[in-house]
Design an enzyme around this catalytic site. Structure first.
Site, PDB file in Angstrom:
ATOM      1  N   ASP A   9      -5.773 -35.852 -10.470  1.00  0.00           N
ATOM      2  CA  ASP A   9      -5.642 -36.352  -9.095  1.00  0.00           C
ATOM      3  C   ASP A   9      -6.853 -35.946  -8.239  1.00  0.00           C
ATOM      4  OD1 ASP A   9      -4.432 -37.820  -7.087  1.00  0.00           O
ATOM      5  OD2 ASP A   9      -2.800 -36.408  -6.711  1.00  0.00           O
ATOM      6  N   ASP A  10      -6.848 -34.731  -7.699  1.00  0.00           N
ATOM      7  CA  ASP A  10      -7.928 -34.236  -6.829  1.00  0.00           C
ATOM      8  C   ASP A  10      -8.252 -32.801  -7.244  1.00  0.00           C
ATOM      9  OD1 ASP A  10      -7.968 -36.516  -4.730  1.00  0.00           O
ATOM     10  OD2 ASP A  10      -5.855 -35.966  -4.882  1.00  0.00           O
TER      11      ASP A  10
ATOM     12  N   HIS B 201      -6.048 -40.996 -13.540  1.00  0.00           N
ATOM     13  CA  HIS B 201      -5.684 -40.754 -12.138  1.00  0.00           C
ATOM     14  C   HIS B 201      -6.555 -39.621 -11.608  1.00  0.00           C
ATOM     15  CE1 HIS B 201      -2.171 -40.380  -9.011  1.00  0.00           C
ATOM     16  NE2 HIS B 201      -3.348 -40.114  -8.462  1.00  0.00           N
TER      17      HIS B 201
ATOM     18  N   HIS C 189      -9.283 -39.194  -8.246  1.00  0.00           N
ATOM     19  CA  HIS C 189     -10.008 -39.726  -7.084  1.00  0.00           C
ATOM     20  C   HIS C 189     -11.347 -39.010  -7.080  1.00  0.00           C
ATOM     21  CE1 HIS C 189      -6.229 -41.383  -5.343  1.00  0.00           C
ATOM     22  NE2 HIS C 189      -5.698 -40.386  -6.025  1.00  0.00           N
TER      23      HIS C 189
ATOM     24  N   HIS D 141      -0.253 -46.099  -6.271  1.00  0.00           N
ATOM     25  CA  HIS D 141       0.512 -44.868  -6.082  1.00  0.00           C
ATOM     26  C   HIS D 141       1.905 -45.261  -5.581  1.00  0.00           C
ATOM     27  CE1 HIS D 141      -3.368 -42.960  -6.325  1.00  0.00           C
ATOM     28  NE2 HIS D 141      -2.937 -41.769  -5.956  1.00  0.00           N
TER      29      HIS D 141
ATOM     30  N   GLU E  99       5.528 -40.866  -5.141  1.00  0.00           N
ATOM     31  CA  GLU E  99       5.012 -39.496  -5.020  1.00  0.00           C
ATOM     32  C   GLU E  99       5.862 -38.795  -3.948  1.00  0.00           C
ATOM     33  OE1 GLU E  99       1.032 -39.245  -3.445  1.00  0.00           O
ATOM     34  OE2 GLU E  99       0.696 -37.218  -4.244  1.00  0.00           O
TER      35      GLU E  99
HETATM   36  N1  ADE Z   1      -5.626 -39.838  -2.187  1.00  0.00           N
HETATM   37  C1  ADE Z   1      -6.121 -38.842  -2.930  1.00  0.00           C
HETATM   38  N2  ADE Z   1      -5.154 -38.183  -3.565  1.00  0.00           N
HETATM   39  C2  ADE Z   1      -3.985 -38.794  -3.237  1.00  0.00           C
HETATM   40  C3  ADE Z   1      -2.624 -38.603  -3.576  1.00  0.00           C
HETATM   41  N3  ADE Z   1      -2.222 -37.628  -4.403  1.00  0.00           N
HETATM   42  N4  ADE Z   1      -1.706 -39.424  -3.037  1.00  0.00           N
HETATM   43  C4  ADE Z   1      -2.074 -40.400  -2.200  1.00  0.00           C
HETATM   44  N5  ADE Z   1      -3.332 -40.629  -1.859  1.00  0.00           N
HETATM   45  C5  ADE Z   1      -4.286 -39.846  -2.372  1.00  0.00           C
HETATM   46 ZN    ZN Z   2      -3.748 -39.880  -6.472  1.00  0.00          ZN
END
Ligand code: ADE
Ligand code: ZN
Length: 318
Positions: free
Chosen positions: A277-278, A17, A19, A196, A199
């Site tokens: 994630d990011d 996971h 991006h 996803h 969340e």
């Molecule tokens: N795009 C990038 N990170 C995300 C996240 N945590 N939830 C939904 N879309 C995303």
């Molecule tokens: Zn994500």
């Protein structure tokens, strides 16, 4: 006895996971902005970091889409993915299933070929270094079903470069069922399916991801814990959750890392994994996610090993 940090560092793991656009570090954002003549609403890296303070998913997404506007050329996409993949290898990541958001690029005029070729070149380099990488194309759920179909169609010439499809962006108000026909078409192309869910969205969205999209993994899934029958389903069908502790903290999915459910997920018999994630936005790559959540909820060496083993088992790699 190795310390917990040594175990985290030395254990081989998969990242499921991530991006790739969320790995755009402020330094690279400035370099690419200069190179491409793009103006940014920030003057310094410090100013960028100060702006990264979020109350919810949407506040993050607004800056995430704005940040990636500096990505224009094949070389940009190569540099982005190459930097992430080198960073992941340093954390003993041996396999990556990497998300990308084509609509966030084609929607501002970057041809799909440009990003596919840049990402592909970085992936080839990573494979030469011994880390396998696959791509998962994510549909932006705040856009329409029709636009998702157009994206899938545009991606068909690249079918062989794709492992699967996913679903991301603004969750609440955009339930998985909105994309059930698109996912059916993706499945017909032989693509693997993830989404996803849970969340910010309710447990119902996790049910929908399973039952109307037919996904094989749930990205995040935190709110599944609110529904006992859903927990039983995820456990019995061994549906993995790709959990992202620092993201959950920064987007206020959890109030405090001490309240993070990763340990509870393991205790419930769920196939939980740890991911970043990011990472450029949330303050840490995969091992930093392991370190901070391990300290916050007192994970044992065995828990770390279970989470890492889960990531390899949950991957689509053979
Ligand atoms: N795009 C990038 N990170 C995300 C996240 N945590 N939830 C939904 N879309 C995303
Ligand atoms: Zn994500």
């Amino acid at each position: 006895m190795p310390t917990l940090n040594e175990v985290i560092r030395s254990t081989p793991k998969a990242e499921l996971h991530i991006h790739v656009e969320g790995s755009l570090e402020p330094g690279m954002m400035f370099d690419l902005a200069r190179r491409n003549g793009v103006s940014l609403p920030y003057r310094t890296v410090d100013e960028v970091r100060r702006a990264y303070s979020f109350n919810n998913l949407q506040e993050f997404l607004d800056l995430y889409y704005e940040g990636m506007n500096v990505l224009r050329t094949e070389e940009d996409y190569f540099a982005l993915a190459d930097a992430y993949l080198r960073r992941a290898a340093a954390d003993n990541v041996v396999h990556v299933e990497m998300f990308f958001d084509p609509q966030a690029h084609t929607g501002r005029g970057v041809p799909l070929r440009t990003l596919m070729d840049g990402l592909d070149r970085a992936i080839a380099r990573s494979r030469e270094r011994g880390v396998s990488v696959s791509l998962i194309l994510c549909f932006l759920r705040h856009l329409s079903e029709r636009e998702a179909f157009e994206t899938l169609e545009a991606a068909e010439p690249y079918r062989d470069r794709l492992l699967g499809v996913g679903l991301d962006s603004s969750e609440v108000g955009h339930p998985p069922s909105k994309f059930s026909r698109v996912f059916e078409a993706a499945r017909d192309l032989g693509l693997r399916l993830v989404a996803h869910a849970g969340e910010e969205g309710p447990p119902e969205y996790v049910w929908e991801a399973l039952d109307t999209l037919g996904v094989e993994r749930i990205d995040h899934g935190n709110r599944a814990l609110e529904d006992e029958a859903l927990v039983a389903r995820l456990r019995d069908d061994r549906i993995p959750l790709t959990v992202c502790p620092l993201s959950n903290l920064e987007l206020r999915v959890v109030e405090d890392l001490k309240a993070h459910p990763i340990k509870r997920m393991l205790d419930l018999g769920l196939v939980a994994t740890v991911n970043s994630d990011d990472p450029a936005y949330f303050g840490g790559y995969i091992n930093e996610n392991f370190r901070q959540v391990a300290e916050a909820v007192d994970l044992s060496t065995e828990d770390i090993e279970t989470l890492a083993r889960n990531s390899l088992a949950a991957s689509f790699a053979t």
